[in-house]
Design a protein around this motif. Structure first.
Motif: not given
Lengths: 219, 224
Positions: A178-190, A198-204
């Motif tokens: 919902d904030l991806s048009d306002q700031t950089h979104m980290i796409h969840q990889a795991d 929650h974000w896993g090891v890869k996404t961190n």
């Protein structure tokens, strides 16, 4: 850092964070790398502000993006992630910090704009589920008027940016679509696990890479 | 200034109530109170003092010559005053306006005349609300919430943070002056004591506007 001089930074939540098998909580009430108190001055540190993604409560410290930053940049990281944290609460923290210190860098990991902060109880609300112990009247209002919260949070984010962008190195990102048009979104990889989304090891690691890249451009 | 480039600042023309018509209030093309017949402000931003506030700043029930906007303009040569006072205005909306301005332009100075804490802004309708008065067409549910102890406590803490963040956004960016007419704010900011009243017997009269303008002029003179 002298604990007495940093009392303003103390996590005074009634629902204080507690150490467990994964997490070490320092003397000021925040997750840390095992030291009872941050050792270097805040002026030389990277301050992270966010919610549970930043806190990373079910990941060992060495798998958090706070740790990766600390290792890659050889800088102390002050992790002010607080589970359930809302944009408003982050903004409040940013106001408090600006009144007291100038960190080397600020990193904000924005949570969903459909969260809010109960200023009067120091608790958080989320529109997507009914939080029974919270202020029901406020919850009902926001539930019926999500557009209020969305517009208001839009200004909260702008205000945070305007306070800090000319003052120190500022990096922003989000996990919320919902904030991806306002700031950089980290796409969840795991994810941490099938139970914990929650974000896993890869996404961190991805989040840390993004921050390192951004900070290298700002030096 | 080019009015077309100021669309972002435009508001629906401020409603002027019956008795105020006697004071020949002039509202410019963008919906703000201005010098009579001045459709848009003539000078550029770097020569502009932006004045934000509520009806005290607007100058309700007063002719233009008795408003603090006019008096500040007289006291600071070479600068124009942009009076963005909106009757009923709240801390919340002033904070929002300060963000909108800060994103786009850099005025020579910002002057904020903070209103009472008992006002709030309906982000979903774009209207101001007031705890002591139920305006028509406002959100009843929100109004009733803010009338409860919890709601009031919530709003006071939020408004305090808005004021502090407004300062932090502006104080190192341009010349910045704050004052208030509201007793509830007097611990937080310079308080201008009311010594006379306008024809409605509520708003500041010409003498108090003069005191307020003098305070602002004294502060701004240091920046000249």
């Amino acid at each position: 850092m002298d604990i007495e001089k940093h009392e303003w930074l103390r996590n005074r939540s009634r629902h204080a964070l507690r150490s467990n098998e994964f997490v070490f909580i320092n003397q000021l009430g925040w997750r840390s790398n095992g030291e009872p108190m941050w050792t270097k001055p805040i002026e030389e540190s990277i301050v992270l502000v966010g919610c549970s993604q930043t806190y990373a409560g079910t990941l060992p410290y060495k798998d958090t993006f706070a740790y990766h930053l600390e290792q890659s940049l050889d800088r102390q990281v002050i992790n002010l992630g607080r589970p359930m944290g809302s944009p408003e609460w982050i903004w409040k923290m940013l106001v408090d910090i600006k009144q007291n210190a100038k960190p080397w860098a600020i990193v904000i990991n924005w949570p969903s704009p459909f969260r809010y902060y109960e200023w009067h109880t120091d608790r958080f609300g989320v529109l997507t589920f009914d939080v029974l112990q919270r202020d029901q009247a406020l919850y009902q209002f926001y539930l019926e008027h999500p557009e209020f919260l969305q517009k208001y949070n839009d200004y909260i984010i702008k205000s945070s940016r305007l306070m800090w962008q000319e003052h120190t190195r500022l990096v922003e990102m989000t996990w919320s679509i919902d904030l991806s048009d306002q700031t950089h979104m980290i796409h969840q990889a795991d994810s941490v696990s099938t139970q914990d989304k929650h974000w896993g090891v890869k996404t961190n690691k991805l989040a840390a890479s993004y921050i390192i890249d951004q900070l290298s451009r700002k030096v | 200034m080019d009015a077309k480039k100021l669309d972002w600042l435009k508001i629906n023309s401020t409603k002027v109530r019956g008795a105020e018509l006697d004071t020949a209030i002039y509202v410019n093309k963008l919906g703000y109170r201005a010098k009579p017949n001045q459709t848009v402000w003539p000078m550029e931003w770097h020569n502009t003092i932006v004045l934000l506030g509520c009806s005290q700043t607007f100058g309700s029930y007063l002719p233009w010559e008795h408003t603090m906007a006019h008096m500040i303009e007289q006291g600071i040569p070479g600068k124009q005053v942009m009076n963005l006072g909106i009757p009923g205005n709240s801390v919340d909306r002033i904070w929002k306006m300060l963000i909108d301005i800060r994103k786009r332009v850099k005025p020579w100075a910002i002057v904020v005349n903070w209103p009472d804490i008992n006002r709030y802004y309906e982000f979903h309708t774009g209207k101001n609300g007031m705890l002591s008065y139920q305006f028509d067409g406002r959100d009843q549910e929100l109004h009733h919430y803010f009338l409860t102890d919890k709601g009031l406590d919530y709003h006071i803490q939020l408004a305090d943070n808005m004021i502090e963040s407004a300062r932090q956004m502006w104080v190192t960016h341009t010349n910045w002056v704050e004052l208030t007419w509201a007793l509830t704010m007097k611990d937080n900011v310079y308080y201008v004591k009311t010594r006379d009243r306008a024809s409605d017997d509520k708003h500041w009269g010409p003498g108090t506007n003069k005191d307020a303008a003098q305070y602002v002029i004294d502060q701004l003179t240091d920046f000249l």
